[in-house]
Design an enzyme around this catalytic site. Structure first.
Site, PDB file in Angstrom:
ATOM      1  N   ASN A  10      12.404  -3.783   8.027  1.00  0.00           N
ATOM      2  CA  ASN A  10      12.544  -3.193   7.160  1.00  0.00           C
ATOM      3  C   ASN A  10      13.105  -1.805   7.014  1.00  0.00           C
ATOM      4  O   ASN A  10      12.173  -0.605   6.883  1.00  0.00           O
ATOM      5  CB  ASN A  10      11.968  -2.837   5.451  1.00  0.00           C
ATOM      6  CG  ASN A  10      12.131  -2.760   3.987  1.00  0.00           C
ATOM      7  OD1 ASN A  10      12.971  -1.520   4.254  1.00  0.00           O
ATOM      8  ND2 ASN A  10      12.425  -3.592   3.067  1.00  0.00           N
ATOM      9  N   GLU A  37      16.981  -3.368   3.143  1.00  0.00           N
ATOM     10  CA  GLU A  37      16.591  -2.364   2.414  1.00  0.00           C
ATOM     11  C   GLU A  37      17.381  -1.069   3.344  1.00  0.00           C
ATOM     12  O   GLU A  37      17.307  -0.308   3.543  1.00  0.00           O
ATOM     13  CB  GLU A  37      15.087  -1.791   2.356  1.00  0.00           C
ATOM     14  CG  GLU A  37      15.109  -1.060   0.829  1.00  0.00           C
ATOM     15  CD  GLU A  37      13.692  -0.481   0.044  1.00  0.00           C
ATOM     16  OE1 GLU A  37      14.290   0.028  -0.747  1.00  0.00           O
ATOM     17  OE2 GLU A  37      12.928  -0.997   0.706  1.00  0.00           O
ATOM     18  N   ASP A 150      12.088  -9.019   5.054  1.00  0.00           N
ATOM     19  CA  ASP A 150      10.901  -8.609   4.017  1.00  0.00           C
ATOM     20  C   ASP A 150      11.384  -9.610   2.687  1.00  0.00           C
ATOM     21  O   ASP A 150      12.153  -9.932   1.829  1.00  0.00           O
ATOM     22  CB  ASP A 150      11.685  -7.689   3.227  1.00  0.00           C
ATOM     23  CG  ASP A 150      10.302  -6.973   2.598  1.00  0.00           C
ATOM     24  OD1 ASP A 150       9.557  -7.430   2.542  1.00  0.00           O
ATOM     25  OD2 ASP A 150      10.716  -5.278   2.322  1.00  0.00           O
ATOM     26  N   ASN A 152       8.752  -9.551   0.682  1.00  0.00           N
ATOM     27  CA  ASN A 152       8.278  -9.778  -0.366  1.00  0.00           C
ATOM     28  C   ASN A 152       6.930 -10.493  -0.669  1.00  0.00           C
ATOM     29  O   ASN A 152       7.077 -10.485  -1.994  1.00  0.00           O
ATOM     30  CB  ASN A 152       8.562  -8.753  -1.765  1.00  0.00           C
ATOM     31  CG  ASN A 152       8.691  -7.685  -1.107  1.00  0.00           C
ATOM     32  OD1 ASN A 152       8.316  -6.585  -1.425  1.00  0.00           O
ATOM     33  ND2 ASN A 152      10.351  -7.080  -1.490  1.00  0.00           N
ATOM     34  N   ASP A 222       6.700  -9.108   6.348  1.00  0.00           N
ATOM     35  CA  ASP A 222       8.171  -9.150   7.009  1.00  0.00           C
ATOM     36  C   ASP A 222       7.476 -10.395   7.468  1.00  0.00           C
ATOM     37  O   ASP A 222       6.795 -10.619   8.134  1.00  0.00           O
ATOM     38  CB  ASP A 222       8.373  -8.113   7.564  1.00  0.00           C
ATOM     39  CG  ASP A 222       8.565  -6.496   6.624  1.00  0.00           C
ATOM     40  OD1 ASP A 222       9.680  -6.206   6.291  1.00  0.00           O
ATOM     41  OD2 ASP A 222       7.270  -6.277   6.040  1.00  0.00           O
ATOM     42  N   ASP A 251       8.190   2.415   5.859  1.00  0.00           N
ATOM     43  CA  ASP A 251       6.960   2.286   5.484  1.00  0.00           C
ATOM     44  C   ASP A 251       6.782   0.948   6.188  1.00  0.00           C
ATOM     45  O   ASP A 251       5.871   0.084   6.125  1.00  0.00           O
ATOM     46  CB  ASP A 251       6.459   2.072   3.993  1.00  0.00           C
ATOM     47  CG  ASP A 251       7.436   2.047   3.428  1.00  0.00           C
ATOM     48  OD1 ASP A 251       8.743   1.047   4.256  1.00  0.00           O
ATOM     49  OD2 ASP A 251       7.851   2.337   2.114  1.00  0.00           O
ATOM     50  N   HIS A 252       7.405   0.035   6.557  1.00  0.00           N
ATOM     51  CA  HIS A 252       7.575  -1.170   8.248  1.00  0.00           C
ATOM     52  C   HIS A 252       7.177  -0.810   8.156  1.00  0.00           C
ATOM     53  O   HIS A 252       8.240   0.469   9.262  1.00  0.00           O
ATOM     54  CB  HIS A 252       8.943  -2.043   7.601  1.00  0.00           C
ATOM     55  CG  HIS A 252       8.699  -2.497   5.976  1.00  0.00           C
ATOM     56  ND1 HIS A 252       8.339  -4.076   5.759  1.00  0.00           N
ATOM     57  CD2 HIS A 252       9.091  -1.930   4.795  1.00  0.00           C
ATOM     58  CE1 HIS A 252       8.003  -3.739   3.998  1.00  0.00           C
ATOM     59  NE2 HIS A 252       8.737  -3.222   3.480  1.00  0.00           N
TER      60      HIS A 252
END
Length: 261
Positions: A10, A37, A150, A152, A222, A251-252
């Protein structure tokens, strides 16, 4: 086919992570890289950068929102965007599939959901149900499929720091974990957990949590999953934490799977 390497990442804006991607791909020239994303309209996607790195790249996205891409060293036989039920085409930037001979790679960016009482959470649950319908109508469990992205969802308590504080979170609520488990039970193996059953393994560390990476306060949202015929031939699956510590990171971070196909 020799070893097949695949990674999911991501990027949280592909244009903002070009230096991260170039640095990582030079060291890790995977066969297929699935991005989520990407946050860029198709006419602004940095395809030339991927071309310079030796990758074909296929993508769907909108400005500042969602977006998926598949970059691959070998050209795929087929690319499909979105769900075949064709609901307005709004999910074309959250789901794409690529076929490499008899192997399907499915890349998903599942909606985050915002909050339990938000319409986006219902959208998230519906996304998983539609995905299960897609599997049941278009595939068989003995097909060769690698499903990444991802999702989530943190499936187990060991997939999140302090699970007792996350019970009502849209990525950890019992309901969404059950739905995710139902989809997996169609015929998927969690390839990462096959190789790494231990706790403290995360792919996401929130920017808003101070020193989250250093303190290892994170989530495993993920995933790389595969049907049994592919999962049985997995050599390794690992999280590369290092890029999360680089300058201007997502942030991933990258999750990598290696298969002896």
């Amino acid at each position: 086919m020799p070893f097949f390497t695949i990674s999911t990442f991501n990027a949280n804006s592909v244009r903002s992570r070009l230096q991260i991607l170039e640095r990582w791909l030079i060291k890790n020239p995977v066969d297929v890289l699935c991005l989520q994303e990407t946050k860029v309209s198709d006419d602004q996607f940095p395809a030339s950068a991927f071309d310079s790195w030796g990758y074909h790249v296929f993508f769907r996205g909108r400005k500042a929102y969602a977006g998926v891409a598949i970059a691959c060293q070998g050209e795929p036989n087929e690319i499909i965007y979105g769900f075949p039920d064709g609901k307005d085409g709004k999910d074309d930037d959250r789901l794409m599939m690529a076929r490499f001979d008899d192997l399907w790679v499915i890349n998903t960016y599942v909606p985050q959901g915002k909050s339990i009482d938000h319409p986006d959470y219902r959208y998230k649950k519906d996304f998983f149900r539609r995905f299960l319908d897609l599997l049941e109508s278009e595939f068989k469990a003995d097909d060769k499929i690698i499903w990444v992205g991802d999702m989530n969802v943190a499936p187990e308590e060991k997939d999140v720091t302090k699970p007792e504080t996350k019970r009502n979170h849209v990525c950890f609520h019992e309901e969404i974990r059950d739905i995710f488990d139902t989809v997996k039970s169609w015929g998927f193996v969690d390839v990462f957990r096959k190789h790494h059953p231990e706790e403290g393994q995360y792919t996401f560390w929130d920017y808003r949590v101070k020193n989250a990476l250093e303190r290892n306060i994170g989530w495993r949202v993920d995933h790389i999953l595969a049907t049994p015929s592919v999962a049985d031939r997995s050599v390794d699956c690992y999280i590369d934490r290092e890029p999360r510590s680089w300058e201007k990171p997502s942030d991933h971070t990258f999750l990598v799977g290696i298969f002896d196909l």
